[in-house]
Scaffold this motif. Structure first.
Motif, short mmCIF file in Angstrom:
data_model
loop_
_atom_site.label_atom_id
_atom_site.label_comp_id
_atom_site.label_asym_id
_atom_site.label_seq_id
_atom_site.Cartn_x
_atom_site.Cartn_y
_atom_site.Cartn_z
N LEU A 157 28.00 57.72 19.11
CA LEU A 157 28.20 57.50 20.39
C LEU A 157 26.99 57.73 21.07
O LEU A 157 26.80 56.85 22.09
CB LEU A 157 29.10 58.85 20.85
CG LEU A 157 30.63 58.90 20.07
CD1 LEU A 157 31.26 60.01 20.80
CD2 LEU A 157 31.38 57.65 20.94
N SER B 73 25.22 54.36 20.52
CA SER B 73 26.15 53.09 21.44
C SER B 73 25.68 53.49 22.86
O SER B 73 25.68 52.47 23.67
CB SER B 73 27.70 53.49 21.40
OG SER B 73 28.09 53.19 20.02
N ARG B 74 25.58 54.59 23.42
CA ARG B 74 25.25 54.77 24.89
C ARG B 74 23.95 54.20 24.97
O ARG B 74 23.55 53.49 26.02
CB ARG B 74 25.49 56.15 25.26
CG ARG B 74 26.55 56.60 25.72
CD ARG B 74 26.81 58.08 26.08
NE ARG B 74 26.07 59.21 25.51
CZ ARG B 74 26.58 59.97 24.54
NH1 ARG B 74 28.04 59.66 24.25
NH2 ARG B 74 26.03 60.59 23.85
N GLY C 231 31.18 52.40 20.76
CA GLY C 231 31.24 53.82 20.88
C GLY C 231 32.74 54.01 20.89
O GLY C 231 33.40 55.02 20.17
N LEU D 61 35.26 56.53 18.28
CA LEU D 61 36.17 57.39 18.61
C LEU D 61 37.48 57.21 18.39
O LEU D 61 38.19 58.23 18.28
CB LEU D 61 36.11 57.33 20.46
CG LEU D 61 35.01 58.03 21.33
CD1 LEU D 61 35.11 57.63 22.63
CD2 LEU D 61 35.19 59.52 21.24
#
Length: 325
Positions: free
Chosen positions: A306, A309-310, A318, A322
């Motif tokens: 995550l 990905s951000r 992301g 999840l």
């Protein structure tokens, strides 16, 4: 520098930054702060339309369009190198900021110089995977249809088009066609890297398609591809391959063999600092860890996914991570 004229016979050299500042002050040009920390300038839409009209009237629209396309095709090369380097968030952000101009450059090159269009489509490979696989497949298909050179650039474009078609679009017929043409071309060019890449793409296509007997056929294709890619000396490509190889073995019911292959991919990609491809490998590793009961390891890897990905401005990657928790 830009030439400004007080009198027809007396050009005055004016610093570009001073000129841009003056245009911003007059609300002719807008200064934007971009997501990657830099600043960019753009024309107001009404000013852009007026300028385009005057450019056509001047007879210089073709020259200006060609220069614009050449500049952004050159930028495409830099973006490709950056998205594969150690400052990937900056370069992914730069693609997002320049995408309208890159699209205009692609359309121009497709009409006037298909080779340049193909090169630009290939240079944005990582962007397509992370953010816009459908658009990427469309660019590659159009450019491949317009450029007939049988060389390594075409082989690379065929490989990318095959992977996008199979992994994201479910276009398995097209994926098979692209990967088989890639294999034939790579063998003709005696390119071990792209022989391996083509076999990799064929294996991934069969794995996603999951027709009868896909497990054995996919394993056979991965086994054929592995020695080519281990000898190629291309760590990101090898890491990406090992990730798919291991994860498909896991899906086929063999996590004891799949886990070490994916772990090798994670270690290799971490060593070369390739955060983008690391996301895919970490995602696979976390899924295997969930299946074998290591939820602590899976949760730690999900957090890393995550964050990366951000950093890379890719919510799609992301979201995929999840979805496993």
């Amino acid at each position: 520098w830009i030439c400004a004229y007080d009198e027809p016979e007396a050009p005055l050299q004016t610093d570009v930054l001073d000129l841009l500042t003056a245009l911003v002050d007059k609300s002719i040009v807008v200064l934007d702060d971009t997501s990657n920390g830099s600043s960019g300038y753009r024309l107001l839409q009404t000013v852009r339309e007026y300028a385009a009209l005057r450019l056509e009237e001047s007879g210089e629209a073709q020259l200006a369009g060609a220069r614009h396309a050449d500049f952004y095709c050159g930028l495409g090369n830099r973006l490709s190198e950056g998205m594969g380097g150690r400052n990937q968030p900056f370069w992914f952000g730069a693609v997002a900021e320049h995408l309208p101009n890159l699209r205009a450059a692609f359309d121009w090159k497709l009409r006037s110089e298909p080779r340049g269009a193909l090169l630009l489509a290939v240079s944005l490979d990582r962007w397509w995977h992370a953010n816009a696989p459908g658009e990427g497949a469309q660019w590659l298909s159009r450019a491949l249809a317009s450029d007939g050179d049988q060389d390594l650039l075409r082989a690379n474009a065929l490989y990318i088009a095959s992977m996008l078609s199979a992994m994201y679009l479910g276009a398995f017929k097209e994926a098979h066609r692209f990967s088989r043409e890639c294999l034939t071309l790579a063998e003709h060019l005696d390119s071990g890297l792209f022989v391996g890449q083509a076999l990799h793409a064929l294996a991934v296509t069969r794995a996603f398609e999951q027709n009868d007997g896909w497990e054995l056929e996919t394993r056979r294709l991965f086994e054929q591809a592995e020695p080519y890619l281990r000898r190629a000396g291309a760590p990101p490509e090898l890491g990406y391959f090992l990730n798919h190889y291991g994860f498909v073995l896991f899906l086929a019911g063999d996590p004891s063999v799949g886990h070490p292959l994916v772990s090798e991919a994670v270690e290799l990609l971490s060593t070369v600092g390739d955060d983008f491809v690391s996301i895919f490998a970490l995602d696979s590793l976390a899924a295997i860890e969930v299946a074998i009961g290591d939820r602590v390891g899976a949760a730690e890897h999900a957090k890393i996914i995550l964050k990366l990905s951000r950093d890379l401005s890719s919510l799609a990657l992301g979201a995929a991570a999840l979805g496993r928790w």
